[in-house]
Design a protein around this motif. Structure first.
Motif, PDB file in Angstrom:
ATOM      1  N   ALA A 124      32.047  30.269  13.111  1.00 40.07           N
ATOM      2  CA  ALA A 124      31.132  29.213  13.544  1.00 40.07           C
ATOM      3  C   ALA A 124      31.687  27.844  13.174  1.00 40.07           C
ATOM      4  O   ALA A 124      31.648  26.903  13.975  1.00 40.07           O
ATOM      5  N   ALA A 125      32.226  27.706  11.957  1.00 38.02           N
ATOM      6  CA  ALA A 125      32.791  26.428  11.522  1.00 38.02           C
ATOM      7  C   ALA A 125      33.986  26.033  12.379  1.00 38.02           C
ATOM      8  O   ALA A 125      34.136  24.868  12.771  1.00 38.02           O
ATOM      9  N   GLY A 126      34.842  27.007  12.675  1.00 37.15           N
ATOM     10  CA  GLY A 126      36.007  26.716  13.514  1.00 37.15           C
ATOM     11  C   GLY A 126      35.622  26.288  14.914  1.00 37.15           C
ATOM     12  O   GLY A 126      36.223  25.361  15.484  1.00 37.15           O
ATOM     13  N   LEU A 127      34.604  26.939  15.485  1.00 32.65           N
ATOM     14  CA  LEU A 127      34.154  26.585  16.838  1.00 32.65           C
ATOM     15  C   LEU A 127      33.468  25.219  16.842  1.00 32.65           C
ATOM     16  O   LEU A 127      33.632  24.432  17.784  1.00 32.65           O
ATOM     17  N   VAL A 128      32.696  24.936  15.786  1.00 34.64           N
ATOM     18  CA  VAL A 128      32.078  23.610  15.664  1.00 34.64           C
ATOM     19  C   VAL A 128      33.162  22.546  15.602  1.00 34.64           C
ATOM     20  O   VAL A 128      33.085  21.518  16.284  1.00 34.64           O
ATOM     21  N   PHE A 129      34.168  22.787  14.780  1.00 34.37           N
ATOM     22  CA  PHE A 129      35.284  21.845  14.664  1.00 34.37           C
ATOM     23  C   PHE A 129      35.927  21.602  16.026  1.00 34.37           C
ATOM     24  O   PHE A 129      36.232  20.455  16.400  1.00 34.37           O
ATOM     25  N   ALA A 130      36.128  22.665  16.785  1.00 36.92           N
ATOM     26  CA  ALA A 130      36.809  22.563  18.077  1.00 36.92           C
ATOM     27  C   ALA A 130      36.075  21.668  19.068  1.00 36.92           C
ATOM     28  O   ALA A 130      36.715  20.958  19.865  1.00 36.92           O
ATOM     29  N   VAL A 131      34.741  21.685  19.032  1.00 36.12           N
ATOM     30  CA  VAL A 131      33.974  20.974  20.062  1.00 36.12           C
ATOM     31  C   VAL A 131      33.495  19.590  19.619  1.00 36.12           C
ATOM     32  O   VAL A 131      32.870  18.879  20.407  1.00 36.12           O
ATOM     33  N   LEU A 132      33.786  19.196  18.394  1.00 33.08           N
ATOM     34  CA  LEU A 132      33.373  17.857  17.961  1.00 33.08           C
ATOM     35  C   LEU A 132      34.124  16.785  18.758  1.00 33.08           C
ATOM     36  O   LEU A 132      35.350  16.861  18.893  1.00 33.08           O
ATOM     37  N   PRO A 133      33.429  15.780  19.271  1.00 34.83           N
ATOM     38  CA  PRO A 133      34.097  14.718  20.045  1.00 34.83           C
ATOM     39  C   PRO A 133      35.174  13.991  19.248  1.00 34.83           C
ATOM     40  O   PRO A 133      36.191  13.592  19.815  1.00 34.83           O
ATOM     41  N   SER A 134      34.953  13.829  17.959  1.00 34.40           N
ATOM     42  CA  SER A 134      35.951  13.143  17.138  1.00 34.40           C
ATOM     43  C   SER A 134      37.259  13.923  17.098  1.00 34.40           C
ATOM     44  O   SER A 134      38.350  13.336  17.086  1.00 34.40           O
ATOM     45  N   VAL A 135      37.175  15.252  17.106  1.00 35.06           N
ATOM     46  CA  VAL A 135      38.380  16.077  17.077  1.00 35.06           C
ATOM     47  C   VAL A 135      39.168  15.921  18.367  1.00 35.06           C
ATOM     48  O   VAL A 135      40.389  15.732  18.352  1.00 35.06           O
TER      49      VAL A 135
ATOM     50  N   ASP B  67      29.461  -0.702   8.972  1.00 29.11           N
ATOM     51  CA  ASP B  67      30.623   0.082   8.554  1.00 29.11           C
ATOM     52  C   ASP B  67      30.195   1.346   7.825  1.00 29.11           C
ATOM     53  O   ASP B  67      30.801   2.406   7.992  1.00 29.11           O
ATOM     54  N   VAL B  68      29.161   1.226   7.010  1.00 30.18           N
ATOM     55  CA  VAL B  68      28.650   2.411   6.317  1.00 30.18           C
ATOM     56  C   VAL B  68      28.164   3.446   7.331  1.00 30.18           C
ATOM     57  O   VAL B  68      28.457   4.646   7.212  1.00 30.18           O
ATOM     58  N   LEU B  69      27.449   2.982   8.333  1.00 31.98           N
ATOM     59  CA  LEU B  69      26.935   3.896   9.359  1.00 31.98           C
ATOM     60  C   LEU B  69      28.055   4.483  10.212  1.00 31.98           C
ATOM     61  O   LEU B  69      27.883   5.549  10.808  1.00 31.98           O
ATOM     62  N   SER B  70      29.201   3.790  10.266  1.00 34.00           N
ATOM     63  CA  SER B  70      30.307   4.277  11.100  1.00 34.00           C
ATOM     64  C   SER B  70      30.894   5.577  10.568  1.00 34.00           C
ATOM     65  O   SER B  70      31.658   6.244  11.279  1.00 34.00           O
ATOM     66  N   VAL B  71      30.552   5.951   9.332  1.00 35.62           N
ATOM     67  CA  VAL B  71      31.032   7.222   8.787  1.00 35.62           C
ATOM     68  C   VAL B  71      30.610   8.378   9.674  1.00 35.62           C
ATOM     69  O   VAL B  71      31.321   9.388   9.798  1.00 35.62           O
ATOM     70  N   GLN B  72      29.464   8.242  10.341  1.00 39.68           N
ATOM     71  CA  GLN B  72      28.982   9.312  11.221  1.00 39.68           C
ATOM     72  C   GLN B  72      29.951   9.591  12.360  1.00 39.68           C
ATOM     73  O   GLN B  72      29.907  10.671  12.968  1.00 39.68           O
ATOM     74  N   ARG B  73      30.855   8.657  12.650  1.00 45.14           N
ATOM     75  CA  ARG B  73      31.768   8.837  13.778  1.00 45.14           C
ATOM     76  C   ARG B  73      32.762   9.965  13.555  1.00 45.14           C
ATOM     77  O   ARG B  73      33.409  10.406  14.511  1.00 45.14           O
ATOM     78  N   ILE B  74      32.896  10.446  12.323  1.00 48.31           N
ATOM     79  CA  ILE B  74      33.763  11.603  12.121  1.00 48.31           C
ATOM     80  C   ILE B  74      33.158  12.842  12.763  1.00 48.31           C
ATOM     81  O   ILE B  74      33.858  13.842  12.980  1.00 48.31           O
ATOM     82  N   ILE B  75      31.872  12.787  13.064  1.00 47.78           N
ATOM     83  CA  ILE B  75      31.213  13.877  13.792  1.00 47.78           C
ATOM     84  C   ILE B  75      31.053  13.519  15.259  1.00 47.78           C
ATOM     85  O   ILE B  75      31.377  14.307  16.149  1.00 47.78           O
ATOM     86  N   GLY B  76      30.545  12.321  15.541  1.00 48.01           N
ATOM     87  CA  GLY B  76      30.357  11.911  16.927  1.00 48.01           C
ATOM     88  C   GLY B  76      29.279  10.858  17.049  1.00 48.01           C
ATOM     89  O   GLY B  76      28.915  10.208  16.057  1.00 48.01           O
ATOM     90  N   PRO B  77      28.731  10.682  18.233  1.00 49.08           N
ATOM     91  CA  PRO B  77      27.671   9.691  18.451  1.00 49.08           C
ATOM     92  C   PRO B  77      26.445   9.978  17.588  1.00 49.08           C
ATOM     93  O   PRO B  77      26.276  11.073  17.056  1.00 49.08           O
ATOM     94  N   SER B  78      25.570   8.983  17.488  1.00 49.48           N
ATOM     95  CA  SER B  78      24.398   9.077  16.603  1.00 49.48           C
ATOM     96  C   SER B  78      23.536  10.304  16.904  1.00 49.48           C
ATOM     97  O   SER B  78      23.080  10.999  15.986  1.00 49.48           O
TER      98      SER B  78
ATOM     99  N   LEU C 113      24.366  13.185  18.240  1.00 48.60           N
ATOM    100  CA  LEU C 113      25.033  14.404  17.782  1.00 48.60           C
ATOM    101  C   LEU C 113      24.996  14.488  16.257  1.00 48.60           C
ATOM    102  O   LEU C 113      24.787  15.572  15.690  1.00 48.60           O
ATOM    103  N   PHE C 114      25.186  13.369  15.609  1.00 48.56           N
ATOM    104  CA  PHE C 114      25.117  13.347  14.145  1.00 48.56           C
ATOM    105  C   PHE C 114      23.748  13.809  13.653  1.00 48.56           C
ATOM    106  O   PHE C 114      23.644  14.645  12.758  1.00 48.56           O
ATOM    107  N   LEU C 115      22.686  13.274  14.250  1.00 47.11           N
ATOM    108  CA  LEU C 115      21.332  13.668  13.856  1.00 47.11           C
ATOM    109  C   LEU C 115      21.078  15.142  14.159  1.00 47.11           C
ATOM    110  O   LEU C 115      20.400  15.837  13.391  1.00 47.11           O
ATOM    111  N   LEU C 116      21.626  15.620  15.261  1.00 47.23           N
ATOM    112  CA  LEU C 116      21.470  17.030  15.608  1.00 47.23           C
ATOM    113  C   LEU C 116      22.135  17.924  14.570  1.00 47.23           C
ATOM    114  O   LEU C 116      21.553  18.946  14.154  1.00 47.23           O
ATOM    115  N   THR C 117      23.324  17.559  14.134  1.00 46.77           N
ATOM    116  CA  THR C 117      24.022  18.379  13.135  1.00 46.77           C
ATOM    117  C   THR C 117      23.295  18.350  11.790  1.00 46.77           C
ATOM    118  O   THR C 117      23.244  19.364  11.091  1.00 46.77           O
TER     119      THR C 117
END
Length: 344
Positions: A113-124, A242-253, A255-259
């Protein structure tokens, strides 16, 4: 020594790796080179002696990556596909390591599950299509973490795991100096797991030797890079944006809230399944590795930026695997709550 989760099939990490590679290759030639990628091309189109001379003035922190792409360009040309391919391959390797890490720490299902999540993240996918060192840094950071977990879980082969750990850290420091902040996170990991695993003097000394050796290898780059700090003068002092930009390692806001919601639901589902299920779905090893890995590098960089701006979310790309591991654990917990899942 705590029980280690049963390993899944040896081929399991290949599934997220292949998916990550396919997603990375899907549009790898479509976006034109951006400004940072143009800087990469300008550097690697020089002769190698001229490239070395250039690094004495600018971009020394990118020197190891430029050397790699210098070879790639002479072997495969300077088109978008050839120059970006190392990034896509590096993140495919990272996806395999994330899957293996999840399997070591939680279960084969959580690892998948972690590998598949990693694969589909927009940041990746974004870093996979970018000819800069971010993807390589993410892969090396994940490799270092994997070696650390291996050293914790396998007392008989700790020395070999520590050698691998030191080598991964050394290359990580050469690829990006800020990547070595993962050493601070790993120090917290070892401190948190000192009772769960046999973290004896030998392991601590081995870890210190590996970390110090990596720092020594990276020191010349750090010294030269300090003289080139003017190159990042464009970075602003950090604010709330800039603090909020940390969420960009996952994706848009959204998607971040969903995760975040998925992780909270996974914890709630584990708690609802009984007190014995919570530590199985969220073992101490997972939390002690991933939380410092995810939190400390951005906190340190943002804090340091109050004195001299050095933070941009691109410098914490190696934290993405930690987020994927936590999300993967939550998905696995929700799957168990919905019904038993068995992997062949």
């Amino acid at each position: 020594q705590p029980d280690r989760p049963a390993p899944g099939p040896a081929w399991l990490p290949a599934i997220p790796a292949v998916l990550t590679l396919l997603i990375g290759l899907y549009k790898i030639q479509r976006p034109s080179f951006n400004r940072d990628e143009t800087a990469t091309l300008a550097a690697v189109h020089r002769s190698f002696p001229d490239l070395v001379r250039m690094l004495g003035t600018v971009d020394v922190v990118h020197g190891a990556y430029y050397a790699l792409i210098w070879v790639v360009v002479r072997a495969g040309g300077s088109g978008e596909f050839a120059v970006r391919l190392p990034s896509a391959v590096a993140l495919a390797v990272a996806a395999a390591l994330v899957t293996a890490l999840g399997g070591r720490l939680v279960s084969s299902w959580a690892g998948l599950a972690a590998g598949l999540v990693f694969a589909v993240l927009p940041s990746v996918s974004w870093f996979a299509e970018t000819a800069r060192e971010g993807a390589l840094v993410a892969a090396l950071g994940t490799l270092a973490s994997y070696c650390l977990v291996g050293a914790l879980q396998a007392e008989a082969t700790r020395r070999r795991w520590m050698i691998g750990y030191g080598i991964a850290l050394a290359f990580l420091g050469l690829a990006n100096l800020f990547g070595l902040l993962i050493v601070v996170a790993h120090a917290v990991t070892l401190a948190c797991l000192r009772r769960r695993y046999r973290v004896d003097r030998g392991l601590v000394v081995g870890w210190l030797i590996a970390a110090v050796a990596a720092l020594i290898v990276a020191t010349p780059v750090a010294v030269a890079g300090y003289g080139q700090l003017h190159q990042i003068h464009w970075l602003p002092r950090p604010g709330i944006k800039d603090v909020l930009s940390v969420q960009r390692i996952i994706g848009p806001s959204l998607l971040f809230l969903l995760t975040v919601a998925i992780c909270l639901a996974g914890v709630a589902a584990s708690a609802a399944a009984g007190r014995s299920r919570l530590p199985k779905n969220w073992p101490a090893g997972l939390l002690a590795l991933c939380l410092p890995w995810l939190i400390l590098p951005p906190v340190i960089l943002i804090t340091a930026s109050l004195a001299h701006p050095v933070y941009t979310y691109r410098y914490i790309v190696y934290c993405i695997p930690a987020a994927a591991l936590l999300i993967g654990a939550a998905v696995a917990a929700l799957g168990r709550y919905a019904g038993p899942v068995a992997l062949v």
